[in-house]
Scaffold this motif. Structure first.
Motif, short mmCIF file in Angstrom:
data_model
loop_
_atom_site.label_atom_id
_atom_site.label_comp_id
_atom_site.label_asym_id
_atom_site.label_seq_id
_atom_site.Cartn_x
_atom_site.Cartn_y
_atom_site.Cartn_z
N ILE A 5 0.96 -1.07 0.26
CA ILE A 5 0.00 0.07 -0.15
C ILE A 5 0.99 1.20 0.01
CG2 ILE A 5 -1.82 1.38 1.45
CD1 ILE A 5 -2.46 -1.38 2.58
N GLU A 6 0.83 2.14 -0.80
CA GLU A 6 1.76 3.30 -1.24
C GLU A 6 0.91 4.45 -1.15
OE1 GLU A 6 3.80 2.56 -4.86
OE2 GLU A 6 5.15 1.46 -3.77
N HIS A 7 1.48 5.65 -0.28
CA HIS A 7 1.05 6.86 -0.61
C HIS A 7 1.94 7.82 -0.68
CE1 HIS A 7 -3.15 6.28 0.86
NE2 HIS A 7 -2.71 5.36 1.75
N ILE A 8 1.70 9.03 -1.43
CA ILE A 8 2.58 10.18 -1.80
C ILE A 8 2.70 10.88 -0.47
CG2 ILE A 8 3.32 11.83 -3.26
CD1 ILE A 8 3.61 9.44 -4.63
N ALA A 9 3.61 11.44 0.07
CA ALA A 9 3.51 12.20 1.42
C ALA A 9 4.66 13.41 1.04
CB ALA A 9 3.80 11.56 2.44
N THR A 10 4.50 14.46 1.93
CA THR A 10 5.71 15.28 2.14
C THR A 10 6.13 15.47 3.37
OG1 THR A 10 4.02 16.77 0.57
CG2 THR A 10 5.63 18.01 1.97
N VAL A 11 7.46 15.49 3.24
CA VAL A 11 8.31 15.62 4.54
C VAL A 11 7.99 16.85 5.22
CG1 VAL A 11 10.45 15.54 5.71
CG2 VAL A 11 9.89 13.99 3.62
N VAL A 12 7.75 16.56 6.67
CA VAL A 12 7.25 17.73 7.41
C VAL A 12 8.72 18.08 8.45
CG1 VAL A 12 6.05 18.61 9.56
CG2 VAL A 12 5.10 17.16 7.88
N THR A 65 7.61 8.71 -1.05
CA THR A 65 6.62 7.79 -1.27
C THR A 65 6.68 6.95 0.02
OG1 THR A 65 6.79 7.50 -3.59
CG2 THR A 65 5.81 5.62 -2.46
N VAL A 66 5.46 6.80 0.69
CA VAL A 66 5.51 5.88 1.76
C VAL A 66 4.62 4.51 1.53
CG1 VAL A 66 4.78 5.93 4.38
CG2 VAL A 66 5.60 8.16 3.32
N SER A 67 5.40 3.51 2.01
CA SER A 67 4.74 2.18 2.10
C SER A 67 4.87 1.13 3.02
CB SER A 67 5.24 1.36 0.56
OG SER A 67 6.71 1.09 0.83
N VAL A 68 3.77 0.31 3.15
CA VAL A 68 3.49 -0.77 3.87
C VAL A 68 2.91 -1.90 3.47
CG1 VAL A 68 1.02 0.02 4.70
CG2 VAL A 68 2.71 -1.11 6.37
N GLU A 69 3.50 -3.00 3.84
CA GLU A 69 3.00 -4.14 3.09
C GLU A 69 1.37 -4.48 3.61
OE1 GLU A 69 4.62 -6.34 1.00
OE2 GLU A 69 6.35 -4.81 1.10
N ARG A 70 0.51 -5.01 2.56
CA ARG A 70 -0.63 -5.21 2.87
C ARG A 70 -0.90 -5.89 4.09
NH1 ARG A 70 -3.75 -3.40 -1.19
NH2 ARG A 70 -2.92 -2.72 -3.08
N ASN A 71 -0.14 -6.90 4.36
CA ASN A 71 -0.66 -7.66 5.43
C ASN A 71 -0.34 -6.94 6.76
OD1 ASN A 71 2.19 -7.87 5.40
ND2 ASN A 71 2.47 -9.99 6.07
N MET A 72 0.50 -5.96 6.85
CA MET A 72 0.85 -5.37 7.93
C MET A 72 -0.29 -4.04 8.27
SD MET A 72 4.82 -4.37 7.96
CE MET A 72 6.02 -5.61 7.15
N GLY A 73 -0.71 -3.64 6.93
CA GLY A 73 -1.93 -2.69 7.00
C GLY A 73 -3.05 -3.34 7.72
N MET A 74 -3.38 -4.75 7.11
CA MET A 74 -4.32 -5.34 7.88
C MET A 74 -4.26 -5.64 9.37
SD MET A 74 -6.80 -5.41 5.43
CE MET A 74 -6.24 -4.48 4.22
N THR A 75 -3.08 -5.84 9.52
CA THR A 75 -2.96 -6.05 10.83
C THR A 75 -3.21 -4.96 11.79
OG1 THR A 75 -0.96 -7.67 10.45
CG2 THR A 75 -1.12 -6.49 12.83
#
Length: 138
Positions: A5-12, A65-75
């Motif tokens: 799962i990926e999202h575009i992000a801005t560094v704060v 780009t920030v990402s997390v594996e789908r199984n971790m997202g579901m966890t």
């Protein structure tokens, strides 16, 4: 292997091994079947901190780009939404079956949720080790 799962992000801000980013829900979130479960469907902006040894390589204002594996997202969805619902419902049903009044049953359900989130807070470091966000320069 499933795509992350990926999202575009801005560094704060970046430093001390942590990069704080701000995610903005994209139009693709509107058609995603899991948008309400992940929390992006209810708000347009989220801030998260990502632990990374390369934190000094990022600068404020940079797009990443920030990402997390789908199984971790579901966890994460499981611990944040499903388990609390089961705790709430279980406490409510148990109190009702014990013959408590509606008000007492409702208070016990709210108390169960408070205890659950308190335990989750105490175990946050352990959970952070299981759910890993990755950050990549664009």
């Amino acid at each position: 292997m499933t795509r992350p799962i990926e999202h575009i992000a801005t560094v704060v801000r970046a430093g001390d091994g942590v990069v704080e980013v701000e995610l903005t829900a994209q139009s693709a979130c509107a058609s995603c079947h899991a948008r309400m479960a992940c929390g992006m469907g209810e708000s347009t902006r989220k801030r998260i901190e990502i632990a990374t040894p390369e934190a000094s390589a990022f600068t404020a204002g940079e797009r990443v780009t920030v990402s997390v594996e789908r199984n971790m997202g579901m966890t994460a969805v499981l611990w944040a939404y499903v388990v609390p619902f089961v705790v709430l419902l279980g406490a409510l049903v148990a109190a009702s079956l014990a013959g408590w009044g509606d008000g007492a049953a409702a208070l016990s359900a709210v108390g169960g949720i408070a205890l659950y989130y308190g335990a989750l807070y105490l175990l946050r470091e352990r959970l952070e080790k299981k759910i890993h966000f990755k950050i990549h320069k664009q």
